[in-house]
Design an enzyme around this catalytic site. Structure first.
Site, PDB file in Angstrom:
ATOM      1  N   ARG A  55     -13.471  -6.213 -22.803  1.00 38.26           N
ATOM      2  CA  ARG A  55     -14.367  -7.115 -23.542  1.00 38.26           C
ATOM      3  C   ARG A  55     -15.834  -6.718 -23.315  1.00 38.26           C
ATOM      4  NH1 ARG A  55     -13.987 -13.490 -22.537  1.00 38.26           N
ATOM      5  NH2 ARG A  55     -14.918 -12.942 -20.550  1.00 38.26           N
TER       6      ARG A  55
ATOM      7  N   ARG B 122     -12.471 -26.942 -13.440  1.00 41.63           N
ATOM      8  CA  ARG B 122     -12.432 -25.728 -12.626  1.00 41.63           C
ATOM      9  C   ARG B 122     -12.478 -26.051 -11.139  1.00 41.63           C
ATOM     10  NH1 ARG B 122     -14.278 -22.031 -16.795  1.00 41.63           N
ATOM     11  NH2 ARG B 122     -14.046 -19.873 -16.154  1.00 41.63           N
TER      12      ARG B 122
ATOM     13  N   ARG C 111     -15.976 -13.753  -9.733  1.00 39.26           N
ATOM     14  CA  ARG C 111     -15.346 -14.825 -10.531  1.00 39.26           C
ATOM     15  C   ARG C 111     -13.906 -15.038 -10.084  1.00 39.26           C
ATOM     16  NH1 ARG C 111     -16.512 -12.388 -16.248  1.00 39.26           N
ATOM     17  NH2 ARG C 111     -15.229 -14.084 -17.058  1.00 39.26           N
TER      18      ARG C 111
ATOM     19  N   LYS D  22      -7.666 -17.839 -22.115  1.00 41.06           N
ATOM     20  CA  LYS D  22      -7.914 -19.252 -22.450  1.00 41.06           C
ATOM     21  C   LYS D  22      -8.625 -19.391 -23.795  1.00 41.06           C
ATOM     22  CE  LYS D  22     -10.386 -20.037 -18.706  1.00 41.06           C
ATOM     23  NZ  LYS D  22     -10.312 -18.729 -18.013  1.00 41.06           N
TER      24      LYS D  22
ATOM     25  N   ARG E 223     -20.923  -9.124 -22.465  1.00 48.90           N
ATOM     26  CA  ARG E 223     -21.273 -10.373 -21.785  1.00 48.90           C
ATOM     27  C   ARG E 223     -21.818 -10.083 -20.395  1.00 48.90           C
ATOM     28  NH1 ARG E 223     -16.855 -15.182 -21.869  1.00 48.90           N
ATOM     29  NH2 ARG E 223     -17.206 -15.182 -19.634  1.00 48.90           N
TER      30      ARG E 223
HETATM   31  P1  B4P Z   1     -10.268 -15.117 -22.155  1.00 49.72           P
HETATM   32  O1  B4P Z   1      -9.489 -15.403 -20.929  1.00 49.72           O
HETATM   33  O2  B4P Z   1      -9.880 -15.854 -23.395  1.00 49.72           O
HETATM   34  O3  B4P Z   1     -11.743 -15.311 -21.659  1.00 49.72           O
HETATM   35  P2  B4P Z   1     -12.592 -16.646 -21.508  1.00 49.72           P
HETATM   36  O4  B4P Z   1     -11.984 -17.815 -22.200  1.00 49.72           O
HETATM   37  O5  B4P Z   1     -13.903 -16.256 -21.986  1.00 49.72           O
HETATM   38  O6  B4P Z   1     -12.511 -17.039 -19.976  1.00 49.72           O
HETATM   39  P3  B4P Z   1     -13.530 -16.816 -18.807  1.00 49.72           P
HETATM   40  O7  B4P Z   1     -12.901 -17.499 -17.635  1.00 49.72           O
HETATM   41  O8  B4P Z   1     -13.787 -15.371 -18.683  1.00 49.72           O
HETATM   42  O9  B4P Z   1     -14.918 -17.466 -19.208  1.00 49.72           O
HETATM   43  P4  B4P Z   1     -15.524 -18.916 -19.357  1.00 49.72           P
HETATM   44  O10 B4P Z   1     -16.318 -18.837 -20.594  1.00 49.72           O
HETATM   45  O11 B4P Z   1     -14.500 -20.013 -19.296  1.00 49.72           O
HETATM   46  O12 B4P Z   1     -10.175 -13.611 -22.651  1.00 49.72           O
HETATM   47  C1  B4P Z   1     -10.647 -12.487 -21.974  1.00 49.72           C
HETATM   48  C2  B4P Z   1     -10.383 -11.209 -22.769  1.00 49.72           C
HETATM   49  O13 B4P Z   1      -8.991 -10.916 -22.805  1.00 49.72           O
HETATM   50  C3  B4P Z   1     -10.832 -11.269 -24.229  1.00 49.72           C
HETATM   51  O14 B4P Z   1     -11.569 -10.124 -24.526  1.00 49.72           O
HETATM   52  C4  B4P Z   1      -9.540 -11.281 -25.041  1.00 49.72           C
HETATM   53  O15 B4P Z   1      -9.665 -10.587 -26.260  1.00 49.72           O
HETATM   54  C5  B4P Z   1      -8.572 -10.576 -24.123  1.00 49.72           C
HETATM   55  N1  B4P Z   1      -7.195 -11.056 -24.279  1.00 49.72           N
HETATM   56  C6  B4P Z   1      -6.801 -12.335 -24.373  1.00 49.72           C
HETATM   57  N2  B4P Z   1      -5.464 -12.424 -24.511  1.00 49.72           N
HETATM   58  C7  B4P Z   1      -4.980 -11.131 -24.468  1.00 49.72           C
HETATM   59  C8  B4P Z   1      -3.670 -10.560 -24.527  1.00 49.72           C
HETATM   60  N3  B4P Z   1      -2.562 -11.289 -24.688  1.00 49.72           N
HETATM   61  N4  B4P Z   1      -3.549  -9.217 -24.417  1.00 49.72           N
HETATM   62  C9  B4P Z   1      -4.662  -8.440 -24.272  1.00 49.72           C
HETATM   63  N5  B4P Z   1      -5.926  -8.931 -24.221  1.00 49.72           N
HETATM   64  C10 B4P Z   1      -6.103 -10.266 -24.321  1.00 49.72           C
HETATM   65  O16 B4P Z   1     -16.472 -19.093 -18.058  1.00 49.72           O
HETATM   66  C11 B4P Z   1     -17.581 -18.251 -17.794  1.00 49.72           C
HETATM   67  C12 B4P Z   1     -18.456 -18.813 -16.654  1.00 49.72           C
HETATM   68  O17 B4P Z   1     -18.992 -20.123 -17.025  1.00 49.72           O
HETATM   69  C13 B4P Z   1     -17.779 -19.068 -15.316  1.00 49.72           C
HETATM   70  O18 B4P Z   1     -17.706 -17.898 -14.533  1.00 49.72           O
HETATM   71  C14 B4P Z   1     -18.739 -20.147 -14.703  1.00 49.72           C
HETATM   72  O19 B4P Z   1     -19.904 -19.568 -14.171  1.00 49.72           O
HETATM   73  C15 B4P Z   1     -19.143 -20.991 -15.884  1.00 49.72           C
HETATM   74  N6  B4P Z   1     -18.267 -22.173 -16.080  1.00 49.72           N
HETATM   75  C16 B4P Z   1     -17.475 -22.403 -17.169  1.00 49.72           C
HETATM   76  N7  B4P Z   1     -16.812 -23.570 -17.026  1.00 49.72           N
HETATM   77  C17 B4P Z   1     -17.201 -24.103 -15.833  1.00 49.72           C
HETATM   78  C18 B4P Z   1     -16.821 -25.294 -15.123  1.00 49.72           C
HETATM   79  N8  B4P Z   1     -15.931 -26.170 -15.621  1.00 49.72           N
HETATM   80  N9  B4P Z   1     -17.384 -25.538 -13.904  1.00 49.72           N
HETATM   81  C19 B4P Z   1     -18.290 -24.677 -13.404  1.00 49.72           C
HETATM   82  N10 B4P Z   1     -18.680 -23.528 -14.013  1.00 49.72           N
HETATM   83  C20 B4P Z   1     -18.133 -23.233 -15.221  1.00 49.72           C
END
Ligand code: B4P
Length: 185
Positions: A126, A87, A143, A14, A132
């Site tokens: 990552r 979410r 998660r 994402k 992180r």
């Molecule tokens: P991403 O999937 O981009 O990770 P993210 O955006 O950080 O999503 P995530 O769900 O983990 O975290 P968020 O901050 O939203 O990428 C992951 C990895 O994959 C990266 O290292 C990237 O380089 C790699 N990658 C991507 N594409 C690739 C490809 N094609 N091939 C290979 N590798 C690739 O949420 C974190 C926490 O915040 C949640 O657990 C929750 O506690 C809280 N939170 C956030 N939003 C919330 C909400 N709306 N409600 C309640 N809690 C919330």
């Protein structure tokens, strides 16, 4: 004005794909994960309350993220990309109401589909680079459980509205970005 949700399991890409989408369509990027991590880094009162929740891989309460989103939409003039929000189905219902309050509506929801073993691989990779706090095997499993029980039903909510765009999230980052652009149009 486009208002788009990017949706998927933790590690689905994402945040990664958000960079391409906001650049291509000139949108404001709002990531609830980034906003919440900033509260923790700044050691605000809110940050102190949510740190243990996020470190455990659980979702922060709907009230907290909804208040953040209301402010973000009120301050925007370009159209928005919502990353990590909604979410829960309750958050999705509120997003529709908030957009209506500001005279907007959701254009579509882009859902990245990636198998569990690849999600785990990416997040552990990552962890080595960014360190992180929530990227360790036990927390990632929590998660994914939170995603399956509370977040996955959000996909049905948008499918019922005819707004769900399913995207194969496996492949190079550039190939996936091209698939997303084609789906959004
Ligand atoms: P991403 O999937 O981009 O990770 P993210 O955006 O950080 O999503 P995530 O769900 O983990 O975290 P968020 O901050 O939203 O990428 C992951 C990895 O994959 C990266 O290292 C990237 O380089 C790699 N990658 C991507 N594409 C690739 C490809 N094609 N091939 C290979 N590798 C690739 O949420 C974190 C926490 O915040 C949640 O657990 C929750 O506690 C809280 N939170 C956030 N939003 C919330 C909400 N709306 N409600 C309640 N809690 C919330």
């Amino acid at each position: 004005m486009k208002n788009i949700v990017i949706f998927g399991a933790p590690g689905a890409g994402k945040g990664t794909q958000s960079d391409f989408i906001v650049e291509h369509y000139g949108l404001t990027h709002v990531s609830t994960g980034d906003l919440l991590r900033k509260e923790i880094a700044d050691q605000t009162e809110l940050g102190k309350r949510i740190k243990s929740i996020m470190d455990a891989g659980q979702l922060v309460s709907d009230d907290i993220v909804i208040e953040m989103m209301d402010k973000a939409i009120a301050n925007d003039t370009k159209g928005m990309l919502f990353d990590g929000f909604p979410r829960t189905v309750a958050q999705a219902e509120v997003l529709d109401k908030l957009l209506a309050k500001y005279g907007r509506e959701l254009t579509c929801m882009v859902q990245l589909e990636v198998p569990k073993d690849e999600l785990m691989r990416r997040l552990l990779e990552r962890a080595k680079i960014q360190g992180r706090a929530d990227d360790n095997e036990a927390t990632i499993n929590n998660r994914l459980q939170e995603y399956n029980s509370k977040t996955k039903p959000v996909a049905d909510y948008y499918a019922a509205q005819g707004k769900q765009k399913l995207i194969d999230g496996l492949g190079t980052i550039e190939d996936i970005a091209a698939r997303i652009r084609q789906a959004i149009g």
